[in-house]
Design a protein around this motif. Structure first.
Motif, PDB file in Angstrom:
ATOM      1  N   GLN A 160      -1.761  81.965  18.906  1.00 36.72           N
ATOM      2  CA  GLN A 160      -2.905  82.069  17.974  1.00 36.72           C
ATOM      3  C   GLN A 160      -3.348  83.523  17.877  1.00 36.72           C
ATOM      4  OE1 GLN A 160      -5.951  79.377  19.373  1.00 36.72           O
ATOM      5  NE2 GLN A 160      -4.565  77.621  19.268  1.00 36.72           N
ATOM      6  N   SER A 161      -3.406  84.186  19.029  1.00 39.58           N
ATOM      7  CA  SER A 161      -3.859  85.582  19.020  1.00 39.58           C
ATOM      8  C   SER A 161      -2.856  86.487  18.323  1.00 39.58           C
ATOM      9  CB  SER A 161      -4.101  86.075  20.455  1.00 39.58           C
ATOM     10  OG  SER A 161      -2.852  86.334  21.090  1.00 39.58           O
ATOM     11  N   ARG A 162      -1.631  86.012  18.163  1.00 38.85           N
ATOM     12  CA  ARG A 162      -0.601  86.773  17.453  1.00 38.85           C
ATOM     13  C   ARG A 162      -0.553  86.380  15.976  1.00 38.85           C
ATOM     14  NH1 ARG A 162       1.404  91.082  19.528  1.00 38.85           N
ATOM     15  NH2 ARG A 162       3.490  90.662  18.698  1.00 38.85           N
ATOM     16  N   GLY A 163      -1.509  85.582  15.530  1.00 41.83           N
ATOM     17  CA  GLY A 163      -1.598  85.275  14.104  1.00 41.83           C
ATOM     18  C   GLY A 163      -1.154  83.875  13.715  1.00 41.83           C
ATOM     19  N   PHE A 164      -0.773  83.054  14.686  1.00 44.37           N
ATOM     20  CA  PHE A 164      -0.357  81.679  14.356  1.00 44.37           C
ATOM     21  C   PHE A 164      -1.567  80.764  14.499  1.00 44.37           C
ATOM     22  CE2 PHE A 164       3.341  84.018  15.720  1.00 44.37           C
ATOM     23  CZ  PHE A 164       4.294  83.670  14.778  1.00 44.37           C
ATOM     24  N   ARG A 165      -2.349  80.683  13.452  1.00 43.41           N
ATOM     25  CA  ARG A 165      -3.648  80.029  13.505  1.00 43.41           C
ATOM     26  C   ARG A 165      -3.565  78.593  14.025  1.00 43.41           C
ATOM     27  NH1 ARG A 165      -6.206  79.459   7.799  1.00 43.41           N
ATOM     28  NH2 ARG A 165      -4.641  77.816   7.859  1.00 43.41           N
ATOM     29  N   ASP A 166      -2.490  77.895  13.623  1.00 45.85           N
ATOM     30  CA  ASP A 166      -2.418  76.459  13.900  1.00 45.85           C
ATOM     31  C   ASP A 166      -1.648  76.106  15.165  1.00 45.85           C
ATOM     32  OD1 ASP A 166      -3.861  76.071  11.584  1.00 45.85           O
ATOM     33  OD2 ASP A 166      -2.032  76.057  10.348  1.00 45.85           O
ATOM     34  N   ALA A 167      -1.329  77.102  15.995  1.00 45.39           N
ATOM     35  CA  ALA A 167      -0.552  76.811  17.212  1.00 45.39           C
ATOM     36  C   ALA A 167      -1.319  75.838  18.104  1.00 45.39           C
ATOM     37  CB  ALA A 167      -0.279  78.103  17.977  1.00 45.39           C
ATOM     38  N   VAL A 168      -0.648  74.767  18.538  1.00 46.36           N
ATOM     39  CA  VAL A 168      -1.301  73.764  19.395  1.00 46.36           C
ATOM     40  C   VAL A 168      -0.402  73.425  20.586  1.00 46.36           C
ATOM     41  CG1 VAL A 168      -2.720  72.700  17.610  1.00 46.36           C
ATOM     42  CG2 VAL A 168      -0.369  71.886  17.963  1.00 46.36           C
ATOM     43  N   VAL A 169      -1.018  72.747  21.548  1.00 46.39           N
ATOM     44  CA  VAL A 169      -0.329  72.388  22.796  1.00 46.39           C
ATOM     45  C   VAL A 169       1.007  71.679  22.521  1.00 46.39           C
ATOM     46  CG1 VAL A 169      -0.539  70.902  24.828  1.00 46.39           C
ATOM     47  CG2 VAL A 169      -2.480  72.246  24.072  1.00 46.39           C
ATOM     48  N   ASP A 170       1.016  70.788  21.521  1.00 43.95           N
ATOM     49  CA  ASP A 170       2.233  70.009  21.252  1.00 43.95           C
ATOM     50  C   ASP A 170       3.404  70.865  20.795  1.00 43.95           C
ATOM     51  OD1 ASP A 170       1.312  67.624  22.011  1.00 43.95           O
ATOM     52  OD2 ASP A 170       0.846  66.868  19.992  1.00 43.95           O
ATOM     53  N   ASP A 171       3.138  72.079  20.400  1.00 44.34           N
ATOM     54  CA  ASP A 171       4.223  72.960  19.940  1.00 44.34           C
ATOM     55  C   ASP A 171       4.920  73.669  21.100  1.00 44.34           C
ATOM     56  OD1 ASP A 171       3.346  72.341  17.405  1.00 44.34           O
ATOM     57  OD2 ASP A 171       2.097  74.133  17.216  1.00 44.34           O
ATOM     58  N   VAL A 172       4.457  73.429  22.330  1.00 50.85           N
ATOM     59  CA  VAL A 172       4.931  74.225  23.475  1.00 50.85           C
ATOM     60  C   VAL A 172       5.597  73.340  24.528  1.00 50.85           C
ATOM     61  CG1 VAL A 172       4.210  75.799  25.327  1.00 50.85           C
ATOM     62  CG2 VAL A 172       3.024  75.864  23.104  1.00 50.85           C
ATOM     63  N   PHE A 173       6.758  73.754  24.987  1.00 47.95           N
ATOM     64  CA  PHE A 173       7.396  73.154  26.169  1.00 47.95           C
ATOM     65  C   PHE A 173       7.524  74.259  27.213  1.00 47.95           C
ATOM     66  CE2 PHE A 173       9.456  69.046  24.914  1.00 47.95           C
ATOM     67  CZ  PHE A 173       9.061  69.015  23.594  1.00 47.95           C
ATOM     68  N   ILE A 174       7.171  73.930  28.457  1.00 48.89           N
ATOM     69  CA  ILE A 174       7.313  74.899  29.553  1.00 48.89           C
ATOM     70  C   ILE A 174       8.594  74.573  30.320  1.00 48.89           C
ATOM     71  CG2 ILE A 174       6.231  75.865  31.632  1.00 48.89           C
ATOM     72  CD1 ILE A 174       4.403  76.240  29.255  1.00 48.89           C
ATOM     73  N   GLY A 175       9.298  75.628  30.750  1.00 47.75           N
ATOM     74  CA  GLY A 175      10.536  75.399  31.510  1.00 47.75           C
ATOM     75  C   GLY A 175      10.663  76.333  32.697  1.00 47.75           C
ATOM     76  N   ASN A 176      11.706  76.082  33.487  1.00 42.94           N
ATOM     77  CA  ASN A 176      12.028  76.949  34.626  1.00 42.94           C
ATOM     78  C   ASN A 176      12.687  78.222  34.099  1.00 42.94           C
ATOM     79  OD1 ASN A 176      11.263  75.334  36.995  1.00 42.94           O
ATOM     80  ND2 ASN A 176      12.784  73.913  36.182  1.00 42.94           N
ATOM     81  N   GLY A 177      11.910  79.044  33.477  1.00 41.28           N
ATOM     82  CA  GLY A 177      12.461  80.232  32.832  1.00 41.28           C
ATOM     83  C   GLY A 177      13.010  79.883  31.458  1.00 41.28           C
ATOM     84  N   VAL A 178      13.243  80.939  30.689  1.00 46.59           N
ATOM     85  CA  VAL A 178      13.836  80.760  29.357  1.00 46.59           C
ATOM     86  C   VAL A 178      15.235  80.150  29.504  1.00 46.59           C
ATOM     87  CG1 VAL A 178      14.784  82.086  27.417  1.00 46.59           C
ATOM     88  CG2 VAL A 178      12.479  82.566  28.234  1.00 46.59           C
ATOM     89  N   SER A 179      15.923  80.508  30.576  1.00 46.66           N
ATOM     90  CA  SER A 179      17.312  80.040  30.750  1.00 46.66           C
ATOM     91  C   SER A 179      17.410  78.527  30.664  1.00 46.66           C
ATOM     92  CB  SER A 179      17.853  80.484  32.106  1.00 46.66           C
ATOM     93  OG  SER A 179      17.746  81.870  32.256  1.00 46.66           O
ATOM     94  N   GLU A 180      16.532  77.838  31.381  1.00 45.63           N
ATOM     95  CA  GLU A 180      16.606  76.374  31.372  1.00 45.63           C
ATOM     96  C   GLU A 180      16.339  75.836  29.971  1.00 45.63           C
ATOM     97  OE1 GLU A 180      14.842  72.698  33.943  1.00 45.63           O
ATOM     98  OE2 GLU A 180      13.393  73.987  32.975  1.00 45.63           O
ATOM     99  N   LEU A 181      15.383  76.452  29.278  1.00 44.93           N
ATOM    100  CA  LEU A 181      15.020  75.951  27.945  1.00 44.93           C
ATOM    101  C   LEU A 181      16.130  76.195  26.929  1.00 44.93           C
ATOM    102  CD1 LEU A 181      11.318  77.059  28.134  1.00 44.93           C
ATOM    103  CD2 LEU A 181      12.127  74.691  27.990  1.00 44.93           C
ATOM    104  N   ILE A 182      16.824  77.323  27.060  1.00 37.64           N
ATOM    105  CA  ILE A 182      17.960  77.571  26.165  1.00 37.64           C
ATOM    106  C   ILE A 182      18.994  76.453  26.360  1.00 37.64           C
ATOM    107  CG2 ILE A 182      19.957  79.096  25.758  1.00 37.64           C
ATOM    108  CD1 ILE A 182      18.117  81.496  26.411  1.00 37.64           C
ATOM    109  N   ASN A 183      19.297  76.156  27.600  1.00 40.57           N
ATOM    110  CA  ASN A 183      20.260  75.083  27.871  1.00 40.57           C
ATOM    111  C   ASN A 183      19.770  73.739  27.343  1.00 40.57           C
ATOM    112  OD1 ASN A 183      22.778  75.820  29.357  1.00 40.57           O
ATOM    113  ND2 ASN A 183      21.300  76.918  30.634  1.00 40.57           N
TER     114      ASN A 183
END
Ligand code: PLP
Length: 410
Positions: free
Chosen positions: A92-115
């Protein structure tokens, strides 16, 4: 006779055929062998800040420690609420007004999420556009998932910017996604708004999903500015933005990253259900590290002291590219960000046929470990990557030793 001779040899699965991750491949095995013999090896092959005297902000470490007693259980597989909110608020602070919790997945580093994202997304034979050179996890993970990495050229003579024509020429009916690494590892390029917009326009015209690896977004020098791919992807291009704490907050060992999803999510409900399934199957990311995300994103941004004149990231990067450029037959595009130099060895001066062997020869002779350019899926054996994390003294010594070694080849 014992039945050992009737037992099957245990082999890796066929899925691993063609999967490579050279940064920690045979070159590291050789470095470890030399270490076992008693040699001290300067490892400039991995962007790991801690061994080079960088410390995480105290508040992050304190948060990890404090959360340990209460972070013993599994969390929501998509991540704890405070971390997902903090990431949404950051965007949101970077200009994405509508960013919400549902848009985010947390992972064990970016590596796990890429996989996880690629496992969810790719069907056998799907073509995925990946930059060359790339951070090789991308090529490796696409291959592991049964996809076909199609490498588009980043143009060294044009500041390592992606060659948009080359990308267009490589798109087929079977192309499904475009990977963007900005700021770039290994080249240090930071893309201008025109380049980012050009990349997204291609994705839009060809209905490609954009996967934007922006883990170095806060490590940029001088006038460089980071522009999120998602800004240009808008409402009509599905964009998965990857980032995390490893680099800017110097805690790669904590394993904390996220993926932020923007664009026409209503067309991606099936994909998102699949991603949630894979997140569920691995339970959750490291919970204490998830607690550190809110502290990191909301707190004082000490990384800003490292990326300006006098700061270590800045000074070391500038010094490394300058010293490399002083070596005859070596040229290095000055990095605009990230933690690496990716110099070229003029093939007329250094006729290298096998750059992995070159790296091993350098390692044996000078006890310095760098990574060969083809390990980043670069097309020719004429580059290597140097991590610019050692302090200026060690870096000067290291590049001096590289020069001495190259002098024996000139
Ligand atoms: N993406 C890029 C471009 C990287 O350079 C790295 C690590 O070097 C990663 C992803 C992996 O980061 P993480 O520590 O979050 O898994």
């Amino acid at each position: 006779l014992w039945k050992a001779d009737r037992m099957r040899t245990v082999r890796q699965s066929r899925k691993l055929q063609g999967v490579r991750y050279d940064v920690r491949g045979p070159i590291l095995v050789e470095a470890q062998r030399l270490e076992a013999e008693g040699h001290r090896i300067l490892k400039l092959n991995i962007g790991n800040t801690a061994p080079f005297g960088f410390e995480a902000p105290e508040a992050i470490v304190a948060d990890m420690v404090q959360s340990l007693p209460d972070a013993q259980g599994y969390s929501d597989s998509r991540g704890i609420y405070s971390a997902r909110t903090a990431v949404a608020q950051y965007y949101q602070s970077r200009g994405f007004r509508d960013a919400v919790v549902d848009d985010v997945f947390i992972g064990n580093g970016v590596s796990e999420l890429i996989n996880m994202v690629l496992q969810t997304f790719i069907d056998d034979g799907n073509e995925i556009l990946v930059p060359a050179p790339d951070y090789p996890l991308w090529t490796g993970a696409v291959t592991l998932c049964g996809g076909v990495p199609v490498h588009y050229r980043c143009d060294e003579e044009n500041g390592w910017n992606p060659d948009l024509e080359d990308i267009e020429s490589k798109i087929t009916d079977n192309t499904h996604a475009l990977v963007i690494i900005n700021p770039n590892n290994p080249t240090g390029a930071v893309y201008s708004p025109d380049i980012v917009k050009g990349l997204i326009d291609i994705a839009r015209r060809h209905d490609l999903v954009v996967m934007a690896d922006e883990i170095y977004e806060k490590i940029i020098f001088d006038d460089a500015q980071h522009h999120h791919a998602a800004t240009y992807a808008g409402d009509d291009v599905l964009c998965l933005t990857f980032s995390g704490l490893s680099k800017a907050y110097r805690v790669c060992g904590y394993r904390a990253g996220w993926v932020y999803i923007t664009g026409p999510k209503h067309l991606a409900t099936d994909f998102l259900e699949g991603l949630t399934l894979l997140a569920n199957m691995r339970m959750c990311a490291n919970v204490p590290a998830q607690h550190a995300i809110q502290t990191a994103l909301g707190g004082y941004q000490s990384v800003n002291e490292l990326i300006v004149p006098g700061g270590r990231f800045y000074e070391q990067s500038k010094l490394a590219s300058r010293l490399l450029n002083e070596i005859p037959g070596v040229s290095c595009v000055e990095p605009e960000g990230a933690l690496y130099c990716f110099p070229r060895l003029d093939p007329d001066v250094y006729p290298i046929k096998d750059d992995e062997q070159f790296v091993i020869d350098l390692l044996r002779a000078k006890k310095i470990l760098v990574t060969h350019g083809t390990g980043f899926n670069w097309f020719e054996p004429d580059h290597f990557r140097l991590v610019t994390l050692p302090d200026v003294e060690v870096l000067t010594e290291a590049i001096g030793r590289i020069d001495e070694f190259l002098a024996t080849m000139r």
